[in-house]
Design a protein around this motif. Structure first.
Motif, short mmCIF file in Angstrom:
data_model
loop_
_atom_site.label_atom_id
_atom_site.label_comp_id
_atom_site.label_asym_id
_atom_site.label_seq_id
_atom_site.Cartn_x
_atom_site.Cartn_y
_atom_site.Cartn_z
N ARG A 63 0.84 -1.19 0.00
CA ARG A 63 0.00 0.00 0.00
C ARG A 63 0.89 1.25 0.00
N ILE A 64 0.75 2.01 -1.07
CA ILE A 64 1.52 3.25 -1.15
C ILE A 64 0.48 4.35 -1.00
N ASN A 65 0.48 5.04 0.13
CA ASN A 65 -0.68 5.86 0.45
C ASN A 65 -0.33 7.19 1.09
N ASN A 66 -1.37 7.95 1.35
CA ASN A 66 -1.24 9.20 2.08
C ASN A 66 -2.63 9.47 2.64
N ALA A 67 -2.81 9.16 3.92
CA ALA A 67 -4.16 9.14 4.47
C ALA A 67 -4.30 10.00 5.71
N GLU A 68 -5.51 10.55 5.88
CA GLU A 68 -5.84 11.30 7.09
C GLU A 68 -7.22 10.85 7.53
N ASN A 69 -7.43 10.73 8.83
CA ASN A 69 -8.76 10.37 9.29
C ASN A 69 -9.04 10.97 10.66
N ILE A 70 -10.31 11.23 10.90
CA ILE A 70 -10.72 11.76 12.20
C ILE A 70 -12.08 11.15 12.55
N SER A 71 -12.27 10.77 13.81
CA SER A 71 -13.58 10.28 14.21
C SER A 71 -13.92 10.77 15.61
N LEU A 72 -15.19 10.95 15.83
CA LEU A 72 -15.66 11.45 17.12
C LEU A 72 -16.92 10.69 17.51
N SER A 73 -16.95 10.17 18.74
CA SER A 73 -18.16 9.50 19.25
C SER A 73 -18.56 10.13 20.57
N SER A 74 -19.85 10.26 20.77
CA SER A 74 -20.36 10.81 22.02
C SER A 74 -21.57 10.02 22.48
N ILE A 75 -21.66 9.82 23.78
CA ILE A 75 -22.85 9.18 24.34
C ILE A 75 -23.50 10.18 25.28
N VAL A 76 -24.77 10.42 25.06
CA VAL A 76 -25.48 11.41 25.86
C VAL A 76 -26.77 10.78 26.41
N PRO A 77 -26.94 10.70 27.71
CA PRO A 77 -28.22 10.21 28.23
C PRO A 77 -29.20 11.38 28.27
N LEU A 78 -30.31 11.25 27.54
CA LEU A 78 -31.26 12.36 27.48
C LEU A 78 -32.22 12.33 28.65
N SER A 79 -32.53 11.11 29.10
CA SER A 79 -33.35 10.99 30.31
C SER A 79 -32.99 9.65 30.94
N GLU A 80 -33.67 9.34 32.01
CA GLU A 80 -33.42 8.07 32.72
C GLU A 80 -33.53 6.88 31.76
N LYS A 81 -34.47 6.99 30.82
CA LYS A 81 -34.76 5.84 29.97
C LYS A 81 -34.19 5.95 28.56
N LEU A 82 -33.81 7.15 28.16
CA LEU A 82 -33.39 7.36 26.77
C LEU A 82 -31.93 7.75 26.70
N LYS A 83 -31.20 6.99 25.89
CA LYS A 83 -29.78 7.27 25.74
C LYS A 83 -29.45 7.35 24.25
N VAL A 84 -28.58 8.30 23.89
CA VAL A 84 -28.26 8.50 22.48
C VAL A 84 -26.76 8.42 22.28
N LYS A 85 -26.35 7.73 21.24
CA LYS A 85 -24.94 7.67 20.89
C LYS A 85 -24.76 8.22 19.48
N LEU A 86 -23.82 9.12 19.33
CA LEU A 86 -23.59 9.77 18.04
C LEU A 86 -22.15 9.52 17.63
N THR A 87 -21.95 9.04 16.40
CA THR A 87 -20.60 8.77 15.92
C THR A 87 -20.41 9.42 14.56
N GLY A 88 -19.29 10.06 14.38
CA GLY A 88 -18.99 10.65 13.09
C GLY A 88 -17.60 10.27 12.64
N PHE A 89 -17.42 10.11 11.34
CA PHE A 89 -16.12 9.73 10.82
C PHE A 89 -15.86 10.45 9.51
N LEU A 90 -14.62 10.85 9.30
CA LEU A 90 -14.23 11.49 8.05
C LEU A 90 -12.84 10.99 7.68
#
Lengths: 889, 139
Positions: free
Chosen positions: A320-347
């Motif tokens: 592999r002869i390459n030149n690469a860049e990458n970034i990723s971000l994940s967050s977990i946020v509990p919105l209430s006692e019963k509801l939890k949200v996870k958000l992931t982004g990648f570029l």
């Protein structure tokens, strides 16, 4: 004898140094004059300290020696009696005292005692809870160090964690997972100080309501954080830079933050040393396995591909002869006692280069020709995704999960292709957008029974534009073309819904069945045009597509496993009713099929070390849409492929037998397997091959057969502290195709494979692993046959000094018997040294890749129509100096 | 025996320490239940051992419940133990040697693929309750 010795040792340990001087003895009886045996007699001082003790014998007598003189208390205890207490004064003059006791019977018997103590290890069902503070010795810095202290946990060098014999699935923080199997980033960087408890979850289920119902041997870890560490940030940074050679670098960084509310994880990387952290455009939507769903095997591929080609025999980073860049971000946020949200982004961004030379010789009947192809290839890939996962706990027994993914990407591939000395420029642009929505509802309506309702909708569009500034296909078209162009669009949508029942029986057996419905649609549009010198376009008939496909699938699946003593018998079946539709503008076809796919597996544990297993299945399969499409699709600069024009059911039968001797305590293991498969109806190709072009079309014909035999043996030779392994495989297969009006022809492929390796486990710093593998292949077609030998050998040297210094040298040798003498042998050497200090907080490394500076790698391959030889340019020699550090604040 | 006392859930306990097969142990026993018994191989104190752990807190035993069982039940339980038969007699030394070898074999077989790196092993192969046996001491 040994037991006695043991008791003596223990007594000596506990009854510290009894230097006898004065003796107290006496007899203990009850109200009726009966002797009380095995009553404890304690000699205490005035401060209630126990000085000496003894027990009465079968006659109720005791005899205890006292070292000092003074005031003592003699106390007699026996269950069911009131405690007896008498004072004793020991003076220097008297060496013998006698004290008898008469114990009163106690009406109140020993009550039942329930004792509650904070134990550092607690067992709650399948969960083991360890108190992190208790297991810390103070020298630990990160979570991994602490895990090493916990019984049953093994941590491997690369960060993989095992509990007992099982690799763990994931490491969660406060019940949330951000990393999946990449958990080493967490355990190697997170400081251990904030940890409160380490929980080992055995028989782990990703869906918590399936716990205890589904079969699961999985293990996961969960870490809980002390309240006082609400907000901690930590991570690592690693920088590697090329020393002597041209500009080479590999930089990665991780930053994490955990609080009881939010959890965040940021990862960045960039490299040009051949490491792939981005993946291909096609595989980008396989990144979410978090909820149970349907349609996992459905995927859409680009109609055309343009790639530089890489030598798969070599490790990825060499080619592999390459030149690469990458970034990723994940967050977990509990919105209430019963509801939890996870958000992931990648570029991710990647540039890939390939420089190859290929020579091929084709021999079909009287036709013989040779072609050369030179590629100078460059691709730019951009890809990204956003994923939102929400979990809503409706109640303790009901859960709703929803996931949405938006994926996007494009690649721009440019190739300077020189075909038989004609220089051209080709370009392929591909865009890919994928959106996916999943909804899964789980209901555990009683302790043993669960139902899951799964629904999913996704759509995928892959438009492509291809152009080449020349025309290479000779006289295939009666048109004086100067250049050509192909605009293609492949798009798909899927809707599926399924009810999945898992019923655990009282006997422990599990009954599972699913009923579902899936609807798929696919459109293929292509516009293939040739242009002459006046820019006049020519659109050949049969090379344009405007096709629409539709499939409705109603299905039911079920399975059951019986266990009778040492024998397990499992039976599974899938029934499908398909409604296929195909519309290509001028013709419309509908075809309906019903089929049943059964499978049987059998397992017999003859003895704890010997196992026999057998498997059989019959599998029908519907042709996919690309295989049905009845017009020619351009697949590369010089080739087309066309489908069948109708739907068909293909089938295959497979059976295998396996016998093994294996036990984890044995020094040897051995296994022998036998495979057989046969196909009565299969899709194959009818090829029309000329020097400049190739047309292939799917044909529906009889299938072939394949036999396989494999052997594996492993032996640990203690005298020389070495592990020896021997493997061999033999396979023979036949298949049919048609080339240039040959009629149906039979092709035979035979392969033999042998490998042997020797790995040492010496106690001193130097160890090695040496091995060799040989493949003998033979291809036979009606008018062509060829055989060749390929070999691969390696020597890996490991030198480890203490915990800090590690040196590894890898030597690999490749041999291709059919190439010219000066091309047959290829030798590689890589060396890596790492030095860790300050409790692994800092690592300095030196990495040398391809030290012999091998520029090209040539391979040899044989097919039923000839042979080819390809030379690939490799990642040149480089030496990287690296520094890695972890941090927290 | 050490003259230190503590109350465990209302039961007066005395402390004792011992060193046994490579580990140092701390025991809490109560003379109010005058049986010289305890968990694992620990016994010989003038009272029942309520709590015992090694100094690293890796191994911990705690009594959670003391129940008075009628003689007949006790006898029943005992009969069950009598029924266990064995077909091989060996000394502890032989047994330990065999166990160590088996562990080494298992580790060797686990690490036989080229992709797996050998991990540095702790100097002490046996990392469980009994880590140094009498015949190995002072070596």
């Amino acid at each position: 004898m040994l037991v006695k010795k043991l008791i003596v040792i223990l007594f000596i340990v506990f009854v510290s140094s009894a230097k006898a001087q004065t003796t107290v003895n006496g007899q203990i009886i009850d109200d009726f004059g009966d002797q009380i045996n095995n009553a404890s007699v304690l000699i205490k001082d005035s401060e209630d300290h126990i000085l000496q003790f003894g027990f009465t014998n079968s006659q109720g007598q005791y005899d205890i020696q006292i070292e000092n003189e003074g005031e003592f208390v003699v106390e007699v205890n026996k269950i069911g009696f009131v405690k007896g207490v008498k004072a004793l004064t020991v003076t220097r003059d008297k060496k013998q005292y006698s004290l008898d006791f008469i114990l009163q019977e106690q009406s109140e018997e020993l009550r039942e005692l329930v004792i509650e103590i904070d134990n550092p290890i607690q067992l709650r069902g399948d969960t083991l809870v360890y108190d992190a503070k208790v297991f810390a010795t103070g020298r630990e810095q990160v979570v991994e160090d602490l895990l090493k202290n916990i019984p049953g946990i093994t941590v491997e060098k690369d960060g993989k964690i095992k509990f007992e014999d099982t690799y763990i699935e994931k490491v969660m923080v406060g019940g949330d997972d951000l990393f999946n199997r990449g958990y080493a980033i967490l355990t190697k960087n997170m400081p251990n100080k904030p940890l409160d408890k380490v929980e080992i979850l055995r028989n782990y289920s990703n869906n918590k309501l399936l716990k205890g119902v589904e079969e699961s041997g999985r293990v996961a870890l969960n870490l809980t954080i002390d309240d006082e560490y609400q907000n901690i940030w930590f991570g690592d940074i690693s920088v590697n830079y090329g020393l002597v050679t041209e500009n080479r670098y590999d930089v990665t960084g991780n930053l994490m933050n955990f609080s009881n509310k939010y959890k965040n994880f940021l990862n960045v990387g960039m490299n040009n040393v051949g490491i792939d952290r981005i993946g291909s455009l096609n595989s980008m939507f396989y990144n979410n396995y978090e909820i149970e769903t349907v349609g996992q095997s459905k995927s859409l591929y680009p109609l055309m591909s343009l790639s530089g080609g890489r030598a798969y025999q070599l490790k990825d980073h060499r080619t592999r002869i390459n030149n690469a860049e990458n970034i990723s971000l994940s967050s977990i946020v509990p919105l209430s006692e019963k509801l939890k949200v996870k958000l992931t982004g990648f570029l991710g961004f990647d540039e890939n280069y390939a420089y190859n030379y290929r020579f091929s010789a084709t021999e079909i009947g009287d036709t013989y020709f040779e072609n050369t192809e030179n590629t100078d290839f460059k691709s730019h890939v951009k890809s990204g995704y956003i994923n939102l996962l929400a979990t809503y706990d409706v109640s303790k027994t009901q859960m709703l999960q929803a996931s949405s993914i938006y994926n996007f990407g494009n690649s721009d591939n440019n190739n300077n292709l020189t075909f038989n000395n004609i220089s051209t420029l080709e370009r392929l642009e591909t865009r890919n957008t994928f959106t996916d929505h999943k909804l899964t509802y789980t209901h555990k309506w009683n302790e043993r029974n669960v139902v899951l309702f799964k629904t999913r909708y996704f759509s995928n569009d892959i438009p492509q534009n291809y152009a080449i500034n020349d025309y290479l296909m000779g006289d295939l078209f009666a048109f004086d073309a100067e250049r050509m162009q192909n605009d293609a669009k492949n798009s798909q949508s899927f809707f599926g819904t399924e009810a999945d029942f898992k019923l655990r029986q009282k006997s422990g057996d599990l009954i599972e069945f699913q009923v579902g419905y899936a609807h798929e649609k696919q459109n293929i549009n292509t516009k293939f045009s040739l242009f002459d010198s006046n820019n006049t376009a020519f659109l050949p008939e049969d090379f344009q597509s405007n096709s629409h496909f539709g499939l409705h699938d109603l299905y039911a699946k079920s399975g059951y496993m019986w266990q009778i003593r040492k024998v397990k018998l499992g039976v599974n079946a899938e029934a499908h009713q398909l409604f296929n539709r195909f519309d290509s503008g001028d013709s419309e076809k509908t075809q309906n099929y019903f089929y049943l796919n059964p499978s049987v597996n059998f397992k017999w544990d003859i003895t704890p070390t010997q196992n026999f297993s057998a498997f059989y299945n019959l599998r029908f399969q519907n042709t996919n849409f690309t295989q049905v499409n009845d017009s020619y699709l351009l697949s590369s600069s010089r080739s087309f492929h066309r489908g069948l024009g109708e739907f068909k059911l293909t089938d295959s039968q497979m059976a295998n037998l396996n016998y093994s001797i294996r036990h984890f305590l044995n020094r040897y293991s051995f296994s022998l397997g036998l495979d057989y498969s046969t196909q009565s109806n299969v899709l194959s190709n009818r090829n029309t091959i000329e020097q400049n072009s190739s047309l292939s079309e799917s044909i529906f014909i009889k299938g072939g057969e394949a036999y396989g035999l494999n052997f594996r043996g492993n032996y640990y030779w203690r005298a020389i502290k070495s592990n020896l392994k021997l493997e061999s495989r033999y396979s023979l297969s036949t298949s049919f195709n048609e080339v240039n009006n040959s009629g149906l022809r039979e092709n035979q492929y035979a392969t033999q494979f042998y490998s042997f390796d020797w790995r040492t486990r010496f106690k001193f710093p130097l160890n090695f692993h040496i091995g060799t593998e040989w493949t003998f292949s033979k291809v036979k077609s009606p008018d062509f046959s060829n055989s060749y030998t390929n070999g691969f050998s390696y020597l890996d040297l490991f030198y480890t000094v203490g915990e800090n210094l590690d040196i590894k040298a890898v030597t690999e040798h490749y041999y291709f018997g059919s190439l010219e003498k000066n091309q047959r042998n290829h030798l590689f050497l890589d060396v890596e040294a790492t030095y860790k200090f300050d409790n692994d907080k800092y690592t300095v490394s030196l990495r040398g890749n391809n030290l012999f500076n091998k520029q090209n790698f040539t391979t040899y391959a044989v097919s039923d129509i000839g042979y080819s030889q390809t030379s690939y340019r490799l990642m040149p020699r480089y030496v990287l100096i690296g520094f890695k550090s972890r941090f927290n604040f | 025996m050490i003259n230190e006392k503590k109350l465990i859930d209302g039961i007066e306990c005395y402390k004792a320490t011992a060193s046994f097969r490579g580990r140092n142990w701390e025991a809490w026993y109560t003379p109010s239940i005058p049986y010289s018994a305890g968990p694992m191989k620990f016994h010989g104190l003038p009272g029942l051992i309520i709590e015992i752990s090694d100094e690293t807190k890796r191994y911990n035993y705690v009594a959670t419940k003391v129940e008075r069982i009628k003689y007949s039940i006790y006898q029943e339980q005992l009969d069950k133990f009598k029924n266990i038969s064995y077909n091989q007699e060996q000394t502890l030394m032989e047994f330990v040697k065999e166990k160590d070898e088996a562990k080494e074999n298992m580790f060797a077989a686990m690490n036989n693929s080229r992709e797996v790196q050998i991990i540095s092993q702790p100097s002490r192969l046996r990392n469980n309750i009994e880590s140094i046996y009498e015949w190995e001491e002072n070596k």
